[in-house]
Design an enzyme around this catalytic site. Structure first.
Site: not given
Ligand code: SAH
Ligand code: SF4
Length: 411
Positions: A124, A137, A144, A148, A151, A208-209, A240, A262, A264, A382
């Site tokens: 996506e 985006c 991934c 986290c 996520c 993904g990362e 990111s 990220s 948090h 996100c």
């Molecule tokens: N993997 C990378 C980039 C993708 S995630 C990373 O973790 O940075 C993009 C952003 O969305 C990251 O900051 C992630 O922590 C945040 N994110 C993931 N799940 C989320 C959720 N359910 N609500 C709000 N932000 C979220």
């Molecule tokens: Fe992967 Fe980023 Fe989601 Fe963490 S926040 S599981 S690194 S996509």
């Protein structure tokens, strides 16, 4: 109302379908200029002395004009166009679905053909229009490897890394759909300046990362920022990461785009739980890598992303720790209201709490915008992205809607 064209609608699907991707032909997208030249010579269709010039010509057609069919390259002889089409592929992925949110956000589900013996993959990509700019985006992996806990992508195992070609094709296909390439048939090949484009910025914040797919991401971003091609300024590209420390140093040295972390959490105990890669690269190492990021200034700041989780990381004591942790780093703190998904154990902080948190950080001198959730009605926000192989079951979708109506996670 959500506009959605989906698989069941054959006519819509055919209308979106690009030329069928050719199995077995090598792609020219995602190669450096030198690699394009080499490929032309290796295929035996261009003599060595012409290779550099031909590579430059192709580069212009691919990345300035956005052509996806050799037949449109009218300053190349018909014979050579035929040979190019025999050996190489420049097709777009199949667009399985295109959804448009009530707020103008668009989400595409792209299907890429198999690599080698693998299966096709679906990913996506999301377009977010805002006043004065439009952000795409982009995803870097299918699934991934990290987990986290808040996520949705993290619940999907890694299927595979995307190639540089697939990363770039998300940008190029989105530009096609938004009419963001100059008219293919204008003889002067007018270049659309970055300011006039619908996609003015890109963020590697999809699935993904990105730093666990470093080489492909690097290649794709260097092509996206090439001044004679897609021409996006590195200031308008943000990568990111959850905190892959060694590759943060490499990103600064080898790619030079804007960095988002990220974060948090402000202590290792909590961050170990929320962002488990913290166990490998704890906060001290992460923050040291941020401090060392090249070229930081008030005009070039690191963005720290901070998801607002009710009663988990949203107290004023947390805000205080955050300010202490980032002291001295040119930084912007992006507060992200948690976006819910079925099966998660978190709730979004109350709006009042988010505002208090933001005010505290702001009075300490940091910009602390609260990210407006976009495209929630099409699950484009996100952390909500997932691929077709793991799309939501109808029951999950209904559960999510009920959660939203009940106000959980609503900002
Ligand atoms: N993997 C990378 C980039 C993708 S995630 C990373 O973790 O940075 C993009 C952003 O969305 C990251 O900051 C992630 O922590 C945040 N994110 C993931 N799940 C989320 C959720 N359910 N609500 C709000 N932000 C979220
Ligand atoms: Fe992967 Fe980023 Fe989601 Fe963490 S926040 S599981 S690194 S996509």
């Amino acid at each position: 109302m959500t506009l959605s064209l989906n698989l069941a609608d054959t006519a819509a699907r055919n209308a979106l379908r690009s030329p069928a991707p050719a199995l077995g032909r090598a792609s020219l997208i995602g190669l450096t200029r030198a690699e394009v030249a080499e490929a032309l010579v290796a295929a035996g269709i261009v003599p060595e002395r012409q290779a550099k010039m031909r590579a430059q010509q192709l580069w212009h057609w691919l990345y300035v004009r956005g052509v996806s069919d050799f037949a449109h390259m009218f300053n190349i002889s018909k014979e050579l166009r035929g040979q190019l089409a025999e050996h190489f592929d420049i097709a777009r992925p199949e667009i399985v679905e295109e959804q448009i949110s009530t707020d103008g956000t668009r989400k595409w589900l792209f299907r890429f053909p198999p690599r080698g013996a693998g299966r096709p993959v679906e990913i996506e990509t999301v377009y977010i229009p805002e006043a004065g700019r439009g952000t795409l985006c982009i995803s870097s992996q299918v699934g991934c490897t990290l987990t986290c806990s808040f996520c949705h992508t993290g619940t999907q195992k890694l299927v595979r890394n995307l190639t540089a070609e697939e990363i770039l094709l998300q940008l190029m296909t989105a530009r096609d759909r938004l009419g963001d390439f100059p008219d293919r048939d204008t003889p002067d090949g007018a270049i659309v300046p970055a300011e006039g484009r619908k996609i003015s910025n890109i963020v590697m914040m999809g699935m993904g990362e990105p730093l666990y797919n470093f080489e492909a991401v690097k290649k794709a971003l260097l092509i996206a920022s090439d001044g004679d091609g897609l021409s996006l300024s590195k200031r308008r590209i943000t990568l990111s990461t959850s905190g892959v420390v060694p590759e943060i140093y490499r990103t600064g040295e080898e790619i030079g785009v804007m960095l988002a972390i990220s974060l948090h959490a402000t202590n290792d105990d909590l961050r170990d739980m929320l962002v488990p890669i913290n166990k490998k690269y704890p906060l001290k190492e992460l923050i040291a890598a941020c401090r060392a990021y090249p070229g930081l200034s008030n005009a070039k700041r690191i963005t720290f992303e901070y998801v607002m989780l009710k009663d988990v990381n949203d107290s004023l004591a947390d805000a205080r720790e955050l300010v202490k942790l980032l002291k001295g780093i040119p930084a912007k703190i992006n507060l992200i209201p948690f976006n819910p998904w079925p099966g998660n154990n978190y709730q979004c902080s109350d709006w009042e709490t988010i505002e208090k948190f933001s005010d505290y950080i702001n009075s300490a001198g940091y910009a602390s915008p609260i990210r407006t959730p976009r495209g929630r009605d099409i699950l484009a926000a996100c952390g909500q992205l997932k691929s077709e192989s793991e799309r939501m079951k109808k029951t999950d979708r209904l559960a999510l809607e009920a959660m939203m109506i009940a106000g959980h996670g609503e900002a």
